[in-house]
Design a protein around this motif. Structure first.
Motif: not given
Length: 437
Positions: A382-385, A402-405, A431-434
């Motif tokens: 998983i890559k947070i960009k 790329n893969l928030p789920q 609150k954090i959302t992807y």
């Protein structure tokens, strides 16, 4: 706001019903039992293009030794001093009573315009009964028969009332002002705290639990900061609420919680942090409110230099994941740290409305993520960009990846902790959302 109308009269003539009619919402508790309203209660109304404040007051009774009735008399006199126009409400069905005559004598000394409002005149026959109140002899005032329940007759009354206003008034003088609510169990010192801040008796205070019934709103200024502070009725466990009036009081308190920006959860130091206090905190988090804990009656605790740290540590353990909630120890009686408490509440509001620039977010948080990336899931990395704060009333951060789920709860808590370490969000739920990128 220069335009202020005070609704006054003896108990159980329909003042709160009339107040709710004028402000067009059920803000004050209505009940057939006399003495339900105790403190001054404010709302905003509009008629004929003019805006004005309305003050609801408790029923005025003279010659009584009852502690509440003595305090109510003080509140009524304060409302009369504050108002431009006085609406003296009487009851058509009961007719002219000795209490009405005694209160009329109290009003004779004021130079302000007084309107006699004969309530419960919900038929032409009952309206004729209103003529009896000319016997009060309050100047040359006309008697206005109305029915507060239906609104009948209020238009003619308001046409005359607004002629006494010096200007058009403000549409909503409280728009955009931070709202701070004081919540807690009965008898923890909420009303005493409000009175100590204001330096006057805004709320009635007695040793009896359940003294405050309505939510009492007050505009307040401290160190150049303007805000609305609301005293509420004490909230007990649902199983212990037996009377209708207390039920409505609790409902008003919970509605105030929903309408406020910051909650001061007041805890009794002699009783400690209880499950009901935690229930209020959880409700505040659920409604995305700024929260702080104010431990009152600190003067009653036997203590040494380690007592505060020990109690604070125990409370933080009970808060668990919600350790971001600040705690302050106060004594309203001795005024110890009460102004620091309200400063803390204002700071929590500032944190709640804080907007972090996107460039700063990515500069500080992305390196943290690179050092501790999300765990791989089924061989997929998983890559947070990219990170940005969304334009919402409460802090909400969007992490594009790329893969928030596949991001799980523990990593979300890690990100929340990094945000709190780098930016001041003390007292505010994050609150954090992807989002997929």
């Amino acid at each position: 706001m220069a335009n202020i109308v005070a609704i006054v009269g003896r108990p159980n003539v329909g003042k709160s019903t009339f107040f709710n009619r004028l402000i067009e919402e059920r803000k004050a508790i209505e009940d057939n039992v006399s003495g339900v309203t105790r403190d001054r209660h404010y709302g905003h109304a509009q008629w004929g293009g003019k805006f004005f404040s309305v003050i609801d007051t408790g029923g005025y009774v003279t010659g009584s030794d009852d502690v509440f009735e003595a305090e109510i008399r003080k509140q009524v006199k304060l409302a009369i001093e504050e108002a431009n126009v006085i609406l003296f409400v009487v009851d058509c069905l009961d007719g002219l009573t000795d209490l009405d005559k005694e209160f009329a004598n109290e009003l004779r000394s004021t130079k302000k315009p007084i309107f006699i409002v004969a309530n419960k005149a919900d038929s032409p026959e009952k309206s004729l009964l209103a003529a009896e109140f000319y016997g009060l002899g309050l100047g040359d005032n006309e008697v206005f028969p109305i029915a507060a329940v239906s609104g009948s007759g209020t238009g003619d009354l308001l046409d005359e009332v607004i002629k006494h206003f010096p200007d058009a008034g403000e549409e909503d003088p409280d728009a955009g002002i931070p709202k701070i609510a004081i919540l807690g169990r009965p008898n923890v010192g909420k009303s005493s705290f409000l009175n100590a801040l204001l330096g006057k008796e805004r709320s009635i205070v007695t040793d009896e639990a359940g003294t405050t019934r309505d939510a009492i709103h007050t505009r307040y200024k401290l160190y150049g900061k303007d805000f609305i502070i609301t005293d509420t009725a004490g909230i007990r466990k649902k199983a212990k609420v037996k009377e209708d009036i207390e039920f409505y009081s609790v409902m008003r308190s919970l509605r105030t919680l929903e309408d406020s920006d910051v909650l001061i959860i007041m805890v009794d130091a002699t009783r400690g942090f209880e499950s009901q206090d935690m229930n209020l905190i959880n409700l505040g988090i659920k409604n995305n409110k700024g929260i702080m804990i104010m431990v009152n009656k600190w003067d009653l605790i036997e203590k040494d230099h380690k007592t505060m740290d020990k109690i604070k540590k125990d409370m933080l353990e009970k808060l668990g994941e919600n350790r971001w909630i600040p705690i302050i120890f106060t004594s309203v009686l001795t005024k110890q740290r009460i102004f620091q408490a309200i400063e803390l509440a204002v700071r929590v509001f500032e944190n709640k409305t804080r907007k972090v620039p996107t460039s700063k977010l990515n500069e500080l948080i992305l390196p943290e993520i690179e050092n501790y990336p999300p765990p791989a899931y089924k061989g997929k990395y998983i890559k947070i960009k990219y990170i940005t704060q969304l334009p919402t009333k409460n802090p909400v951060f969007a992490f594009f990846c790329n893969l928030p789920q596949y991001i799980k709860g523990p990593y979300t808590r890690f990100l929340e902790n990094r945000l709190r370490e780098n930016f001041d969000f003390e007292g505010v739920p994050i609150k954090i959302t992807y989002k997929k990128k």
